[in-house]
Write an enzyme that holds these catalytic residues in place. Structure first.
Site, mmCIF file in Angstrom:
data_model
loop_
_atom_site.group_PDB
_atom_site.id
_atom_site.type_symbol
_atom_site.label_atom_id
_atom_site.label_comp_id
_atom_site.label_asym_id
_atom_site.label_seq_id
_atom_site.Cartn_x
_atom_site.Cartn_y
_atom_site.Cartn_z
ATOM 1 N N PHE A 97 0.909 -11.370 -2.652
ATOM 2 C CA PHE A 97 -0.503 -11.045 -2.826
ATOM 3 C C PHE A 97 -0.597 -9.811 -3.696
ATOM 4 O O PHE A 97 0.415 -9.257 -4.142
ATOM 5 C CB PHE A 97 -1.194 -10.839 -1.477
ATOM 6 N N HIS A 125 8.681 -2.311 -0.936
ATOM 7 C CA HIS A 125 8.244 -0.970 -0.570
ATOM 8 C C HIS A 125 7.757 -0.919 0.872
ATOM 9 O O HIS A 125 8.048 0.018 1.601
ATOM 10 C CB HIS A 125 7.133 -0.516 -1.515
ATOM 11 N N ASN A 168 -6.718 -6.364 5.513
ATOM 12 C CA ASN A 168 -6.174 -7.154 4.412
ATOM 13 C C ASN A 168 -5.307 -8.279 4.976
ATOM 14 O O ASN A 168 -4.284 -8.020 5.610
ATOM 15 C CB ASN A 168 -5.359 -6.233 3.495
ATOM 16 N N ALA A 169 -5.716 -9.527 4.730
ATOM 17 C CA ALA A 169 -5.009 -10.676 5.319
ATOM 18 C C ALA A 169 -3.560 -10.741 4.876
ATOM 19 O O ALA A 169 -2.670 -11.077 5.669
ATOM 20 C CB ALA A 169 -5.731 -11.970 4.945
ATOM 21 N N GLY A 170 -3.287 -10.424 3.616
ATOM 22 C CA GLY A 170 -1.915 -10.442 3.117
ATOM 23 C C GLY A 170 -1.048 -9.413 3.812
ATOM 24 O O GLY A 170 0.090 -9.692 4.198
ATOM 25 N N ASP A 178 -0.676 2.693 3.476
ATOM 26 C CA ASP A 178 -1.442 2.764 2.234
ATOM 27 C C ASP A 178 -0.430 2.554 1.133
ATOM 28 O O ASP A 178 0.622 3.207 1.103
ATOM 29 C CB ASP A 178 -2.164 4.102 2.083
ATOM 30 N N ASP A 205 1.729 -8.874 -6.976
ATOM 31 C CA ASP A 205 3.039 -9.532 -6.930
ATOM 32 C C ASP A 205 3.307 -10.483 -8.100
ATOM 33 O O ASP A 205 4.425 -10.511 -8.621
ATOM 34 C CB ASP A 205 3.223 -10.287 -5.612
#
Length: 205
Positions: free
Chosen positions: A161, A189, A13-15, A72, A164
């Site tokens: 991302f 988080h 995941n790029a974000g 995760d 958000d």
């Protein structure tokens, strides 16, 4: 774990790669995303964030022979009994299949909450972050984080991302997508989970 340790980030995941690299940078670790080594993904067959994070960390470590960090994470909405939860990244897959995106997931969540009034849209972002020294490490180190907020009725802000733009941080009167990166990283988080992980790693160093 020393500052010179090379660590694989078990995500495509790029974000997440951008956010986690920024969070880990101050510790001087050599961080490489798993895409530099392999293209496959771990099967997320767990029923909890912790189980899936462990599966991803073990897989990345097995594939590379290096220590690995995996997270995760997802959003849990009280009115939806904790959903999307572990399915946050693929929440709209039942509608869009392999065309699922952050935007389609976000829109599905808004649609699900269309009839839920403002005062009942409580949600929290949750993150489980795991470090394994090697693939069959019997004692994975686990850091946890939770960020409380509410779900907006429409997206607000261009940053971040995932969910958000609709995650409202009440004490700041802004969505997570409107926060500067440094502020989000301190509060989020993922930031909380990583700080917990780092403290445990330092104690064991």
């Amino acid at each position: 774990m020393s500052n010179s340790t090379q660590v694989v980030l078990a995500t495509g995941n790029a974000g997440k790669i951008a956010e986690m690299t920024e969070l880990l940078e101050p510790y001087g670790w050599q961080v490489s995303p798993q895409g530099q080594f392999f293209d496959s993904e771990a099967e997320e067959t767990g029923l909890t964030f912790i189980e899936n994070a462990i599966l991803k960390a073990r897989y990345a470590s097995e594939q590379t022979g290096l220590p690995a960090i995996a997270d995760d994470s997802g959003i849990e909405v009280t009115a939806l009994k904790g959903q999307p939860g572990i399915y946050s990244a693929r929440y709209s897959e039942d509608i869009y299949g392999d065309q699922t995106t952050d935007q389609t997931n976000l829109q599905k969540l808004l649609d699900e909450l269309k009839s839920v009034p403002q005062g009942q849209r409580q949600a929290s972002y949750y993150c489980a972050m795991v470090y394994v020294e090697y693939g069959n490490d019997p004692v994975p180190i686990i850091g946890l984080g939770r960020w409380y907020g509410n779900v907006l009725v429409a997206p607000q802000g261009k940053g971040g991302f995932g969910y958000d733009p609709i995650f409202w941080v009440e004490e700041l009167d802004k969505s997570a997508a409107e926060l500067p990166k440094e502020q989000k990283n301190r509060m989020s988080h993922r930031g909380q989970a990583l700080n917990s992980l780092v403290m445990q790693l330092r104690r064991g160093a």
